[in-house]
Design a protein around this motif. Structure first.
Motif, PDB file in Angstrom:
ATOM      1  N   ARG A  64     -14.830  44.036  -7.367  1.00  0.00           N
ATOM      2  CA  ARG A  64     -13.997  44.222  -6.403  1.00  0.00           C
ATOM      3  C   ARG A  64     -14.964  44.034  -4.834  1.00  0.00           C
ATOM      4  O   ARG A  64     -14.653  44.422  -3.869  1.00  0.00           O
ATOM      5  CB  ARG A  64     -13.506  45.699  -6.216  1.00  0.00           C
ATOM      6  N   LEU A  65     -15.725  43.119  -4.987  1.00  0.00           N
ATOM      7  CA  LEU A  65     -16.428  42.655  -4.091  1.00  0.00           C
ATOM      8  C   LEU A  65     -15.728  41.427  -3.501  1.00  0.00           C
ATOM      9  O   LEU A  65     -15.524  40.278  -4.062  1.00  0.00           O
ATOM     10  CB  LEU A  65     -18.019  42.229  -3.916  1.00  0.00           C
ATOM     11  N   PRO A  66     -14.825  41.453  -2.190  1.00  0.00           N
ATOM     12  CA  PRO A  66     -13.995  40.065  -1.876  1.00  0.00           C
ATOM     13  C   PRO A  66     -14.815  39.205  -1.382  1.00  0.00           C
ATOM     14  O   PRO A  66     -16.034  39.206  -0.999  1.00  0.00           O
ATOM     15  CB  PRO A  66     -13.275  40.831  -0.900  1.00  0.00           C
ATOM     16  N   LEU A  67     -14.365  38.097  -1.308  1.00  0.00           N
ATOM     17  CA  LEU A  67     -14.783  36.789  -0.661  1.00  0.00           C
ATOM     18  C   LEU A  67     -14.965  37.074   0.671  1.00  0.00           C
ATOM     19  O   LEU A  67     -14.273  37.624   1.427  1.00  0.00           O
ATOM     20  CB  LEU A  67     -13.777  35.426  -0.865  1.00  0.00           C
ATOM     21  N   ALA A  68     -16.369  36.673   0.940  1.00  0.00           N
ATOM     22  CA  ALA A  68     -16.844  36.815   2.366  1.00  0.00           C
ATOM     23  C   ALA A  68     -17.876  35.793   2.870  1.00  0.00           C
ATOM     24  O   ALA A  68     -18.674  35.101   1.824  1.00  0.00           O
ATOM     25  CB  ALA A  68     -17.503  38.244   2.525  1.00  0.00           C
ATOM     26  N   LEU A  69     -17.908  35.398   4.030  1.00  0.00           N
ATOM     27  CA  LEU A  69     -18.956  34.487   4.418  1.00  0.00           C
ATOM     28  C   LEU A  69     -19.985  35.180   5.326  1.00  0.00           C
ATOM     29  O   LEU A  69     -19.486  35.861   6.105  1.00  0.00           O
ATOM     30  CB  LEU A  69     -18.235  33.357   5.462  1.00  0.00           C
ATOM     31  N   THR A  70     -20.946  35.146   4.912  1.00  0.00           N
ATOM     32  CA  THR A  70     -22.241  35.902   5.547  1.00  0.00           C
ATOM     33  C   THR A  70     -23.301  34.996   5.925  1.00  0.00           C
ATOM     34  O   THR A  70     -23.416  33.999   5.627  1.00  0.00           O
ATOM     35  CB  THR A  70     -22.774  37.220   4.794  1.00  0.00           C
ATOM     36  N   TRP A  71     -24.268  35.620   7.088  1.00  0.00           N
ATOM     37  CA  TRP A  71     -25.360  34.716   7.340  1.00  0.00           C
ATOM     38  C   TRP A  71     -26.792  35.357   7.297  1.00  0.00           C
ATOM     39  O   TRP A  71     -26.863  36.730   7.118  1.00  0.00           O
ATOM     40  CB  TRP A  71     -25.019  34.541   8.875  1.00  0.00           C
ATOM     41  N   SER A  72     -27.535  34.438   6.964  1.00  0.00           N
ATOM     42  CA  SER A  72     -28.896  34.722   6.701  1.00  0.00           C
ATOM     43  C   SER A  72     -30.053  34.356   7.702  1.00  0.00           C
ATOM     44  O   SER A  72     -30.003  33.040   8.180  1.00  0.00           O
ATOM     45  CB  SER A  72     -29.555  34.291   5.273  1.00  0.00           C
ATOM     46  N   ILE A 115     -46.104  37.044   6.024  1.00  0.00           N
ATOM     47  CA  ILE A 115     -45.190  38.072   6.337  1.00  0.00           C
ATOM     48  C   ILE A 115     -43.637  37.405   6.869  1.00  0.00           C
ATOM     49  O   ILE A 115     -43.845  36.074   7.478  1.00  0.00           O
ATOM     50  CB  ILE A 115     -45.855  38.612   7.365  1.00  0.00           C
ATOM     51  N   PHE A 116     -42.601  38.063   6.334  1.00  0.00           N
ATOM     52  CA  PHE A 116     -41.435  37.516   6.788  1.00  0.00           C
ATOM     53  C   PHE A 116     -40.713  38.753   7.603  1.00  0.00           C
ATOM     54  O   PHE A 116     -40.540  39.911   6.954  1.00  0.00           O
ATOM     55  CB  PHE A 116     -40.954  36.840   5.924  1.00  0.00           C
ATOM     56  N   LEU A 117     -39.825  38.293   8.417  1.00  0.00           N
ATOM     57  CA  LEU A 117     -38.657  39.622   8.765  1.00  0.00           C
ATOM     58  C   LEU A 117     -37.586  38.581   8.344  1.00  0.00           C
ATOM     59  O   LEU A 117     -36.975  37.776   8.812  1.00  0.00           O
ATOM     60  CB  LEU A 117     -38.629  39.601  10.317  1.00  0.00           C
ATOM     61  N   ASP A 118     -36.718  39.438   7.470  1.00  0.00           N
ATOM     62  CA  ASP A 118     -35.372  38.839   6.675  1.00  0.00           C
ATOM     63  C   ASP A 118     -34.333  39.584   7.226  1.00  0.00           C
ATOM     64  O   ASP A 118     -34.262  40.879   6.954  1.00  0.00           O
ATOM     65  CB  ASP A 118     -35.697  38.699   5.184  1.00  0.00           C
ATOM     66  N   ILE A 119     -33.017  38.831   7.521  1.00  0.00           N
ATOM     67  CA  ILE A 119     -31.896  39.471   7.343  1.00  0.00           C
ATOM     68  C   ILE A 119     -30.813  38.728   6.637  1.00  0.00           C
ATOM     69  O   ILE A 119     -30.989  37.340   6.656  1.00  0.00           O
ATOM     70  CB  ILE A 119     -31.352  39.421   8.895  1.00  0.00           C
ATOM     71  N   ASP A 120     -30.084  39.439   5.822  1.00  0.00           N
ATOM     72  CA  ASP A 120     -29.361  38.744   4.890  1.00  0.00           C
ATOM     73  C   ASP A 120     -27.912  39.575   4.684  1.00  0.00           C
ATOM     74  O   ASP A 120     -27.681  40.547   5.195  1.00  0.00           O
ATOM     75  CB  ASP A 120     -29.768  38.895   3.456  1.00  0.00           C
ATOM     76  N   TRP A 121     -26.921  38.752   4.390  1.00  0.00           N
ATOM     77  CA  TRP A 121     -25.469  39.050   4.103  1.00  0.00           C
ATOM     78  C   TRP A 121     -24.842  39.879   5.362  1.00  0.00           C
ATOM     79  O   TRP A 121     -24.124  40.766   5.421  1.00  0.00           O
ATOM     80  CB  TRP A 121     -25.652  40.447   2.811  1.00  0.00           C
ATOM     81  N   LEU A 122     -25.155  39.258   6.708  1.00  0.00           N
ATOM     82  CA  LEU A 122     -24.743  39.546   7.782  1.00  0.00           C
ATOM     83  C   LEU A 122     -23.284  39.033   8.117  1.00  0.00           C
ATOM     84  O   LEU A 122     -23.280  37.687   8.320  1.00  0.00           O
ATOM     85  CB  LEU A 122     -25.783  39.154   8.999  1.00  0.00           C
ATOM     86  N   PRO A 123     -22.211  39.734   8.196  1.00  0.00           N
ATOM     87  CA  PRO A 123     -21.042  39.008   8.649  1.00  0.00           C
ATOM     88  C   PRO A 123     -21.061  38.606  10.062  1.00  0.00           C
ATOM     89  O   PRO A 123     -21.584  39.600  10.857  1.00  0.00           O
ATOM     90  CB  PRO A 123     -20.029  40.070   8.308  1.00  0.00           C
ATOM     91  N   LEU A 124     -20.632  37.515  10.424  1.00  0.00           N
ATOM     92  CA  LEU A 124     -20.272  37.064  11.882  1.00  0.00           C
ATOM     93  C   LEU A 124     -18.843  36.535  11.879  1.00  0.00           C
ATOM     94  O   LEU A 124     -18.683  35.347  11.844  1.00  0.00           O
ATOM     95  CB  LEU A 124     -21.351  36.094  12.300  1.00  0.00           C
ATOM     96  N   PRO A 125     -17.881  37.380  12.078  1.00  0.00           N
ATOM     97  CA  PRO A 125     -16.494  36.789  11.579  1.00  0.00           C
ATOM     98  C   PRO A 125     -16.006  35.655  12.466  1.00  0.00           C
ATOM     99  O   PRO A 125     -15.273  34.868  11.914  1.00  0.00           O
ATOM    100  CB  PRO A 125     -15.581  37.988  12.191  1.00  0.00           C
ATOM    101  N   SER A 126     -16.603  35.521  13.795  1.00  0.00           N
ATOM    102  CA  SER A 126     -16.003  34.512  14.505  1.00  0.00           C
ATOM    103  C   SER A 126     -17.130  33.204  14.762  1.00  0.00           C
ATOM    104  O   SER A 126     -16.782  32.355  15.523  1.00  0.00           O
ATOM    105  CB  SER A 126     -15.900  34.900  16.193  1.00  0.00           C
TER     106      SER A 126
END
Length: 238
Positions: free
Chosen positions: A35-43, A60-71
């Protein structure tokens, strides 16, 4: 057995030296079975200079994943800002393994073609890396938007679903052999906003913490570590 990051060789603040090669991109994803709905996220990925230990070397890396930015749209990211973001977003510092953080602050300061000038701060050192907060600032290059949907069985159907989530002008299908997903990359090839591939001089990163060397090695987490969203998502496409 692999060595752990212990008292003698923790990651030091002065070792966080930014280098070129940062990237950003999008992911359109769903998982109806849980039940994980469709979503556009950013990395967003901020790279740092390789560090060397007596048991090996590591970028070394700093990673950000699965971040929603609705607009957000891939062509107009300037001004996007989030404060204190957590799940479904994930963040980590990679030092021989991913050390996860709890909260994300992110600001997109400028965009030039495919390049973003982004600044990120992670707080809440969940895995005991010993830096809290840790901040990165740099220019990142767009890698495209990947579509990973149960109903997308062709590039055409993947593009049609992507068009319902965001503007796709300027994107074209880029085949990824043996991949269950579909990558749509920018059709143009833009140079670095400074006219070359050198990282801008204002790029930096820092931590205000005193190193507390309590990190461990290996993929197994402690018994009391909470279930992370990544355990029901596809692996990072790095």
């Amino acid at each position: 057995m692999k060595r752990q990051a212990h008292d003698e060789d923790p990651l030091g603040v002065r070792e966080l030296l930014p280098v070129e090669g940062g990237t950003w991109g999008g992911l359109l994803f769903d998982n109806p079975r849980i039940r994980l709905p469709l979503a556009l996220t950013w990395s967003f990925r901020f790279p740092f200079k390789e560090v060397v230990r007596d048991y090996g070397s590591n970028r070394i890396f700093l990673d950000i994943d699965w971040l929603p930015l609705p607009s957000a749209s891939w062509r107009s990211m300037t001004g996007q800002t989030v404060r204190g973001a957590s799940e479904p977003a994930e963040s980590s510092v990679y030092f021989f393994q991913h050390h996860q953080y709890d909260l994300i602050d992110l600001e997109i300061l400028e965009q030039q073609e495919l390049w973003l000038h982004a600044r990120a701060t992670l707080t809440g050192d969940l895995d005991g890396l010993g830096m809290d907060p840790v901040t990165a600032d740099g220019w990142l290059r767009f890698e495209g938007i990947r579509v990973h949907l149960t109903s997308a069985t062709s590039a055409e159907s993947a593009l049609a679903r992507l068009q319902t989530a965001t503007a796709t002008e300027g994107l074209s299908y880029s085949p990824s052999p043996n991949s269950p997903s579909f990558l749509f990359a920018a059709t143009d090839s833009s140079k670095h906003p400074r006219g070359n591939t050198r990282i801008p001089s204002k790029s930096c990163c820092w931590s205000t913490s005193t190193v507390d060397p309590t990190a461990w090695d290996g993929q197994q987490r402690p018994q009391n570590h909470p279930l992370r969203v990544s355990q029901v998502k596809p692996p990072r496409h790095r």
